[in-house]
Enzyme design. Structure first.
Site, mmCIF file in Angstrom:
data_model
loop_
_atom_site.group_PDB
_atom_site.id
_atom_site.type_symbol
_atom_site.label_atom_id
_atom_site.label_comp_id
_atom_site.label_asym_id
_atom_site.label_seq_id
_atom_site.Cartn_x
_atom_site.Cartn_y
_atom_site.Cartn_z
ATOM 1 N N PRO A 244 0.884 -1.145 0.004
ATOM 2 C CA PRO A 244 -0.021 -0.083 0.149
ATOM 3 C C PRO A 244 0.889 1.121 0.024
ATOM 4 C CG PRO A 244 0.071 -1.019 2.060
ATOM 5 C CD PRO A 244 0.628 -1.914 1.296
ATOM 6 N N GLU A 245 0.610 2.071 -0.678
ATOM 7 C CA GLU A 245 1.090 3.434 -0.989
ATOM 8 C C GLU A 245 -0.199 4.527 -0.775
ATOM 9 O OE1 GLU A 245 4.266 3.929 -3.955
ATOM 10 O OE2 GLU A 245 4.685 1.867 -3.833
ATOM 11 N N HIS B 251 -4.376 -14.204 10.285
ATOM 12 C CA HIS B 251 -3.530 -12.975 10.462
ATOM 13 C C HIS B 251 -4.335 -11.956 11.028
ATOM 14 C CE1 HIS B 251 -0.745 -15.136 8.067
ATOM 15 N NE2 HIS B 251 -1.399 -15.274 7.038
ATOM 16 N N ARG C 256 2.518 -9.768 7.698
ATOM 17 C CA ARG C 256 3.775 -9.585 7.938
ATOM 18 C C ARG C 256 4.085 -8.640 9.089
ATOM 19 N NH1 ARG C 256 5.975 -9.235 1.856
ATOM 20 N NH2 ARG C 256 4.005 -9.517 1.294
ATOM 21 N N ARG D 85 18.923 18.648 -1.060
ATOM 22 C CA ARG D 85 19.148 17.394 -0.513
ATOM 23 C C ARG D 85 20.383 17.017 -1.143
ATOM 24 N NH1 ARG D 85 15.453 14.722 2.813
ATOM 25 N NH2 ARG D 85 14.337 16.231 3.961
#
Length: 284
Positions: free
Chosen positions: A2-3, A95, A115, A157
């Site tokens: 998921p983004e 899960h 996970r 940056r």
DNA sequence: CGCAGGCCCTGGTAGC
DNA sequence: TGCTACCAGGGCCTGC
């Protein structure tokens, strides 16, 4: 994985199906799922019954349920997290990590995470913006997002462009998949030094970031008729049309050159060798 | 302070 | 067949 578009799809589903409902019980089935909640699983579970969900918000890949107490339940899906709305009669899968029931007796909310990279926590007073995620930069769909500010910060940056895109304190919501897709559209290799970007070049790149995520959102955010909120592409409705990600050896959709895969930050980066040549002096 | 790298997790799969 | 090794990767943490 998921983004931002996937998390936003989940947010919309939660907003539709959970807003206005009063929490009845909370059960934590795996302590790791609430590890960010310092006071522990029992405290997390005990604090929520009686609270009503007033809204569901998102910043980058984080989302949070705002409560009528002005507190918030923060959630991060990690790599495999799902928010499922399920009838209580449906047997829990292997899960299932956290289960919420509601006083209306309607479908329960299940946080399922294979996970366990994801998790939930309680943020006192965090209904508007939890302080725990105040360091996360606005994402491209946030009213506070200022592309010119990001352009300036990006060019300051001293690192590679891809690493900068993945830095959630600079711009949030971008993960490995959409970083690669955006760089392909911008015809930039991820190891290009961010200091080398011109202002127009940085603007173009950020425009692609916004576009690619908006398109993915358009594909994924449509089918919410069912009582089912899923973040996994496996369910089918997440039809990402990716140009480079995961396409090693397949022809570039622009020039036909086979897509290459490189290892970067212990994960894979996909790019076109011809459209996105490696810089002579690569930045990490 | 800015930046880079390690670590946390587990199911699926490739390889022997 | 059954084992091992590796892969997926976001974000926190540490150390340079």
């Amino acid at each position: 994985m998921p983004e931002l578009p996937e998390v936003e799809t989940v947010r919309r589903g939660l907003a539709r199906w959970v807003t206005g409902r009063q929490i009845d019980t909370v059960e934590v089935l795996h302590p790791r799922a609430v590890r960010r909640h310092v006071a522990g699983a029992a405290d997390f579970a005990a604090a929520l019954p009686g609270r009503t969900v007033t809204d569901v918000h998102r910043r980058g890949k984080y989302l949070w349920l705002a409560l009528d107490s002005d507190d918030a339940v923060i959630g991060h899906l990690g790599m495999s997290g799902q928010m499922l709305l399920t009838d209580a009669s449906v047997p829990p899968g292997p899960h299932l990590r956290v289960r919420f029931t509601f006083t209306d007796g309607g479908p329960e909310l299940r946080f399922v995470d294979q996970r366990t990279f994801g998790g939930l926590s309680l943020s006192p007073g965090g209904a508007l913006l939890p302080p725990e995620i105040a360091h996360i930069a606005p994402d491209p769909f946030d009213p506070g997002y200022d592309p010119e500010f990001v352009v300036t910060a990006l060019r300051k940056r001293r690192t590679g462009v891809k690493r900068a895109l993945l830095d959630q304190t600079l711009i949030s919501g971008v993960g490995n998949i959409y970083a690669d897709e955006s760089l392909w559209r911008a015809k930039l290799h991820g190891a290009r030094a961010s200091t080398e970007l011109t202002r127009p070049g940085a603007r173009r790149l950020l425009g692609h970031v916004t576009d690619v995520m908006a398109e993915a959102l358009g594909h994924g955010g449509t089918s919410f008729d069912a009582l089912y909120v899923n973040v996994n592409g496996e369910s089918g409705y997440f039809d990402r049309s990716l140009a480079v990600y995961g396409r090693e050896g397949l022809p570039c959709k622009r020039c036909g050159t086979p897509i290459r895969r490189e290892s970067f930050m212990n994960r894979s980066s996909y790019s076109c060798p011809r459209c996105q040549p490696r810089p002579r002096r690569p930045s990490p």
